[in-house]
Design an enzyme around this catalytic site. Structure first.
Site, short mmCIF file in Angstrom:
data_model
loop_
_atom_site.label_atom_id
_atom_site.label_comp_id
_atom_site.label_asym_id
_atom_site.label_seq_id
_atom_site.Cartn_x
_atom_site.Cartn_y
_atom_site.Cartn_z
N VAL A 67 0.80 -1.29 -0.05
CA VAL A 67 0.02 -0.01 0.05
C VAL A 67 0.94 1.27 -0.20
CG1 VAL A 67 -1.90 -1.04 1.08
CG2 VAL A 67 -0.33 -0.11 2.49
N ASN A 93 -7.48 -1.83 5.77
CA ASN A 93 -6.94 -2.14 7.10
C ASN A 93 -5.64 -2.46 7.40
OD1 ASN A 93 -7.56 -4.60 9.18
ND2 ASN A 93 -6.35 -5.57 7.55
N TYR A 158 2.13 6.17 14.88
CA TYR A 158 0.93 5.54 14.91
C TYR A 158 -0.35 6.18 15.13
CZ TYR A 158 -1.74 1.37 15.26
OH TYR A 158 -3.12 0.20 15.13
N ALA A 160 -0.59 9.62 15.09
CA ALA A 160 -0.78 10.70 13.99
C ALA A 160 -1.42 9.89 12.89
CB ALA A 160 0.63 11.25 13.64
N ILE A 191 -7.18 -5.80 20.47
CA ILE A 191 -7.59 -7.16 19.60
C ILE A 191 -6.53 -8.10 19.47
CG2 ILE A 191 -8.71 -7.76 17.66
CD1 ILE A 191 -10.50 -5.87 18.81
P1 NDP Z 1 -1.52 -7.58 11.59
O1 NDP Z 1 -0.12 -7.03 12.00
O2 NDP Z 1 -1.86 -9.03 12.16
O3 NDP Z 1 -1.73 -7.54 10.18
C1 NDP Z 1 -1.51 -6.17 9.29
C2 NDP Z 1 -1.99 -6.50 7.93
O4 NDP Z 1 -1.43 -5.49 7.23
C3 NDP Z 1 -1.27 -7.86 7.14
O5 NDP Z 1 -2.19 -8.45 6.44
C4 NDP Z 1 -0.14 -7.22 6.31
O6 NDP Z 1 0.15 -8.15 5.24
C5 NDP Z 1 -0.93 -5.82 6.16
N1 NDP Z 1 0.14 -4.79 5.58
C6 NDP Z 1 1.08 -4.32 6.58
N2 NDP Z 1 1.75 -3.44 5.71
C7 NDP Z 1 1.43 -3.36 4.49
C8 NDP Z 1 1.87 -2.94 3.28
N3 NDP Z 1 2.83 -2.02 3.25
N4 NDP Z 1 1.13 -2.98 2.03
C9 NDP Z 1 0.01 -3.96 2.17
N5 NDP Z 1 -0.27 -4.61 3.11
C10 NDP Z 1 0.31 -4.33 4.50
O7 NDP Z 1 -2.35 -6.55 12.24
P2 NDP Z 1 -3.66 -6.23 12.82
O8 NDP Z 1 -4.70 -7.37 12.16
O9 NDP Z 1 -3.94 -6.56 14.16
O10 NDP Z 1 -4.38 -4.86 12.55
C11 NDP Z 1 -5.08 -4.68 11.32
C12 NDP Z 1 -5.36 -3.11 11.40
O11 NDP Z 1 -6.28 -3.03 12.52
C13 NDP Z 1 -4.35 -2.10 11.51
O12 NDP Z 1 -4.48 -1.28 10.46
C14 NDP Z 1 -3.95 -2.00 12.80
O13 NDP Z 1 -3.32 -0.87 12.86
C15 NDP Z 1 -5.50 -1.95 13.30
N6 NDP Z 1 -5.52 -2.02 14.86
C16 NDP Z 1 -5.14 -2.97 15.47
C17 NDP Z 1 -5.50 -3.42 16.67
C18 NDP Z 1 -4.99 -4.59 17.40
O14 NDP Z 1 -5.30 -4.56 18.55
N7 NDP Z 1 -4.84 -5.85 16.76
C19 NDP Z 1 -6.04 -2.28 17.45
C20 NDP Z 1 -6.17 -1.02 16.53
C21 NDP Z 1 -6.21 -0.88 15.36
P3 NDP Z 1 1.74 -8.17 4.76
O15 NDP Z 1 2.60 -8.23 5.73
O16 NDP Z 1 1.46 -9.55 3.97
O17 NDP Z 1 1.76 -7.17 3.72
#
Ligand code: NDP
Length: 250
Positions: A67, A93, A158, A160, A191
């Site tokens: 992304v 996401n 994060y 910001a 989560i």
């Molecule tokens: P994970 O670290 O488990 O997953 C992150 C996801 O984002 C992966 O699927 C990863 O896939 C993808 N990703 C990361 N960087 C990139 C990139 N540059 N391009 C494309 N895809 C990318 O995170 P969570 O499931 O915990 O979190 C998901 C969302 O929810 C995030 O935005 C997080 O900030 C938000 N969130 C999570 C919380 C939590 O407690 N877990 C709390 C609040 C918000 P890949 O590495 O293959 O690219």
């Protein structure tokens, strides 16, 4: 009376849909009948997630890319339009953390988090909004965090990015509302995913002690709200930030 959400005929895309919260959102959208494209960097897990979606009787589409890259997003968008021909539900996401106190934060960690969490959503929204305006329908769901609402020491970058996503979404919601397109934000609390496992047991226990409902949330707790926001049941809701955090933010 049982309430069922039927998204059959809808086409969705979930960034970061290969694991964690995004994976569960992709699965639940598919369970509701939508065709779902998954976009992330890890080729193997993207392919595996898309195949699992296809196994549910809908179309799963694997789109590999970052992304943080204009070229990757544009290439994936072209494939998406070729394969799906429309986009009804966009879930931004994908997200990362690069934590550290401000005085020790490296500029590259600041820029990386802003570029993925905030500009990544901008890249997808710009293309999707153009298509949705043409369709005169669609819904965008951006995954922020309660950290973007209340802040968190060690996460200025994060926070910001996630606060920026809220302002971005509220503004976009007004820009596209006249065509019946909705834009909402989900702000999860703590989560259970790889992201929170990385915090370690001690920090997790400390967080749980502050949560009124007394437990971490599940990816399903977030995904259920995403399905509701993707459905016609939420047609009159736009520009909102909804916290899924066990009562932490109030
Ligand atoms: P994970 O670290 O488990 O997953 C992150 C996801 O984002 C992966 O699927 C990863 O896939 C993808 N990703 C990361 N960087 C990139 C990139 N540059 N391009 C494309 N895809 C990318 O995170 P969570 O499931 O915990 O979190 C998901 C969302 O929810 C995030 O935005 C997080 O900030 C938000 N969130 C999570 C919380 C939590 O407690 N877990 C709390 C609040 C918000 P890949 O590495 O293959 O690219």
């Amino acid at each position: 009376m049982a309430v069922t959400i039927d998204l059959s005929g809808k086409r969705a895309l979930v960034t970061g849909g290969n694991r964690g919260i995004g994976r569960t959102i992709a699965e639940r959208l598919a369970e509701a009948g939508a065709d779902v494209a998954v976009f992330a960097r890890n080729e193997q897990s993207v392919a595996e997630a898309a195949a699992a979606l296809s196994g549910r009787g809908v179309r799963g589409l694997a789109l590999v890319g970052d992304v943080g890259s204009d070229a990757d997003v544009e290439r994936a968008w072209d494939t998406l339009m070729k394969e799906f021909g429309q986009l009804d539900i966009l879930v931004n996401n994908a997200g990362i953390t690069r934590d550290g106190l401000l005085l020790r934060m490296k500029p590259e960690d600041w820029h990386a988090v802003l570029d993925v969490n905030l500009t990544g959503a901008f890249r997808w929204c710009r293309l999707a909004a153009k298509q949705m305006l043409r369709q005169k329908s669609g819904t965008i769901i951006n995954i922020s965090s309660i950290v973007g609402v209340i802040g968190n020491p060690g996460q200025t970058n994060y926070a910001a990015s996630k606060a920026g996503l809220i302002g971005f979404s509220k503004s976009l919601a007004v820009e596209v509302a006249a065509r019946g397109i909705t834009v909402n934000v989900i702000a999860p609390g703590f989560i259970e995913t790889e992201m929170t496992h990385a915090l370690g047991e001690h920090a997790q226990a400390e967080f749980v002690s502050r949560i009124p409902l007394g437990k971490l949330g599940t990816t399903g707790d977030v995904a259920d709200l995403a399905v509701f926001l993707a459905s016609p049941m939420s047609d009159y809701i736009t520009g909102q930030v909804i916290c899924v955090d066990g009562g932490l933010t109030r």
